[in-house]
Enzyme design. Sequence first.
Site, mmCIF file in Angstrom:
data_model
loop_
_atom_site.group_PDB
_atom_site.id
_atom_site.type_symbol
_atom_site.label_atom_id
_atom_site.label_comp_id
_atom_site.label_asym_id
_atom_site.label_seq_id
_atom_site.Cartn_x
_atom_site.Cartn_y
_atom_site.Cartn_z
ATOM 1 N N PHE A 222 15.671 64.458 15.651
ATOM 2 C CA PHE A 222 15.374 64.657 14.257
ATOM 3 C C PHE A 222 14.901 66.252 14.410
ATOM 4 O O PHE A 222 13.777 66.531 13.714
ATOM 5 C CB PHE A 222 14.340 63.617 13.694
ATOM 6 C CG PHE A 222 14.799 62.434 13.799
ATOM 7 C CD1 PHE A 222 15.701 61.743 12.986
ATOM 8 C CD2 PHE A 222 14.323 61.564 15.065
ATOM 9 C CE1 PHE A 222 16.283 60.544 12.768
ATOM 10 C CE2 PHE A 222 14.761 60.198 14.846
ATOM 11 C CZ PHE A 222 15.509 59.598 13.777
ATOM 12 N N SER A 245 21.383 65.613 12.291
ATOM 13 C CA SER A 245 22.620 65.117 11.620
ATOM 14 C C SER A 245 23.114 66.505 10.769
ATOM 15 O O SER A 245 23.909 66.456 10.186
ATOM 16 C CB SER A 245 22.163 64.016 10.838
ATOM 17 O OG SER A 245 21.331 64.281 9.852
ATOM 18 N N CYS A 334 5.631 60.567 9.336
ATOM 19 C CA CYS A 334 5.149 61.319 8.351
ATOM 20 C C CYS A 334 5.173 60.558 7.128
ATOM 21 O O CYS A 334 5.096 61.081 5.967
ATOM 22 C CB CYS A 334 5.804 62.481 8.092
ATOM 23 S SG CYS A 334 7.614 62.381 7.641
#
Length: 391
Positions: A222, A245, A334
């Site tokens: 990520f 992505s 988060c």
Amino acid sequence: MIRLALKPGREESVLRRHPWIFSGAIASESGDGSDGRAEVVDAAGRPLARGAYSPHSQIVARLWTFDGRTPDLALFRERFAAARRLRKDVLPADTSGFRAVNSEGDRCAGVLVDVFGEVAVMELLTEGTERWRMDLELAARETFTPARLIVRESGSDRDRGVRRPPLSRGGEGVAHAPFLENGLRFFADVSSGQKTGFYLDQRENRARLRSLAGGKSVLDLFSYSGAFSISALAGGARRAVDVDSSEAALALAGEHRRVNGFPVDAADFVRADVFEDLRRRAAAREAWDIVVCDPPAFAKKRGDLSRAARGYQDVNRLAMSLVAPGGRLLTCSCSGLLSPDLFQKIVFSASLEAGRPFALVARQGAGADHPVSLDCPEGEYLKGFWLSRQE
């Protein structure tokens, strides 16, 4: 200004200076609230606090004052000036990208300001603060004196549960804002990037990674625009791979390597669904010295917690399977709704499923430019666990 009368017994949180008033605590309303301001009174009509009014949100008011003062331009100037003084005390050298105003942490509930060099981005997170935009914008310009101020209004859509890019003002002709973090060069994607354009809250974890990365292989999951990899390479990592992505984010990651003088190899940028990529790497029995796993928030409302817990357990199980003996994993969440204790339990369960023993060697959240109010501990959203795989 609208007047919100609380149900009997619901004033306790306000007396403790907690800044959130939920809709279920309201007994009656009077006034139209068109100026975005609300006065909260107890069941007997005694004034308690004033703040920003958001009629379409579960949190119908976010409180700014508890002394009868009305939120106005003068108060915005005072609160922003106090936030600016704090940053002068806590920011590291060679750093021009930082969180300048951190919502409840700076007693400015519903307002964020991030500074990226000469550009500042102010995000108005509630419908109420959107109605104060002109005065908040003026106070931000006067206090932080940016060459360019971009104002993003996400509150109305957020309150109504609508997902679309926030309305931005002042960003015409600005795509990437350059800034420094611990001497490294980065660009914030202030036109279309995530959040305000860059994840400033991970600065301390990036600095720790830099100190550990010498001679190591690093996998950044990520990765967004690759800031963790830049820090690793600056610390002497022999290789760093970004997985995300977003094609645009990976393109910016490549630019970050170029401007910092690091080689740009197409094989080090993998555009893929991270879960699918992890499964492929696990099946191939890959081993990495350091794995960074910093996914987006899996839980944005309480109803998401069960599904989010499964997602965090799955991604951590897979990430742990890729850590070489003696290697390290930085795993983050988060999701503000996910407590540190619950996150630690999820990570523990993931290690059991992965069949890998790990030790928790450090906890690291957001930096000091992301203060958390003792009155509103929910503001401490970022959890970072540094784990070491035991041999």
